[in-house]
Design a protein around this motif. Structure first.
Motif: not given
Length: 242
Positions: A152-155, A159-160, A166-169
């Motif tokens: 949950e913290r990672v999500l 920043p994306a 990880v990232g936007g993809q």
């Protein structure tokens, strides 16, 4: 040349994390042990490959063959496949971070397995029920919430946006977290529901990844093996504690 995935044909297990990545990427692969023996498949073909690798043998399935390369361990397979099938960022920092997430998923998978086999993998579950109950109680009450809180913290910190880890993809970490959540929901429906209620981003992420066209089509097909009581995630009601 198609990738050759070697894993037990009767369970989703650790091989499913690799299958989901390959499916999401639309990669050309062969699930060797699930092919007919007359076509060079079956468990015997997989074991022959495992035992005949002369220099760098994998310890156990799953392992992947790509031409003359043979890679074992789920996280290492995905680390190798990620940039080749477009399921990891181009930046080295993103690649290491994605791998770190995958290793954390592997940690939780191992803990889930050990709830029903806390004493020895060579013993039947029925031979270790009291120990399994003690292990499962801690896993359901403490470990599931702790792991899901980290995801949950990672999500939340991406920043994306919280749509991906990880990232936007989509990365292989996303498909792996989806499979982890699916396994927890199967094996520990009550404990998983309580923990996911406190991790709404993780719950939403699993729903979103499950709706991806290629993932949804694969899971609706006969090629997708259901969870069962021979694999990592096993549903024993007496272990669904919390």
């Amino acid at each position: 040349m198609a990738y050759e995935l070697h894993y037990w044909p009767m369970i989703p297990g650790r091989g499913e994390f690799v299958r989901l990545a390959l499916e999401q990427a639309g990669a050309d692969y062969v699930d060797v042990a699930r092919r007919p023996e007359e076509d060079g498949g079956g468990i015997a073909a997989m074991m022959d490959r495992l035992e005949d690798e002369p220099v760098r043998p994998p310890f156990a399935p799953p392992f992947l063959r790509d031409s003359d390369r043979v890679i074992g361990q789920t996280a290492a397979i995905l680390l190798y496949l990620g940039p080749r099938i477009g399921l990891v960022g181009a930046d080295e920092t993103d690649r290491i971070w994605t791998h770190q997430i995958q290793l954390t998923i592997a940690d939780m998978v191992a803990e889930a397995h050990d709830t029903h086999h806390p004493v020895g993998v060579g013993l039947y579950y029925e031979d270790q029920r009291p120990e399994a109950r003690r292990r499962a109680e801690d896993f359901c009450r403490n470990r599931i919430p702790k792991f899901l809180a980290w995801f949950e913290r990672v999500l939340a910190g991406n920043p994306a946006g919280a749509g991906h880890l990880v990232g936007g993809q989509v990365s292989y970490a996303d498909t792996s977290l989806f499979q982890l959540v699916a396994g927890l929901r199967y094996a520990y429906p009550n404990a998983a529901a309580r923990a996911l209620a406190q991790a709404p981003r993780v719950a939403a992420h699993a729903e979103r990844i499950g709706r991806l066209p290629r993932i949804a089509a694969y899971r609706a097909s006969e090629r997708c093996l259901p969870f069962n009581e021979q694999g990592i995630f096993r549903h024993y009601p007496e272990l669904d504690l919390g």
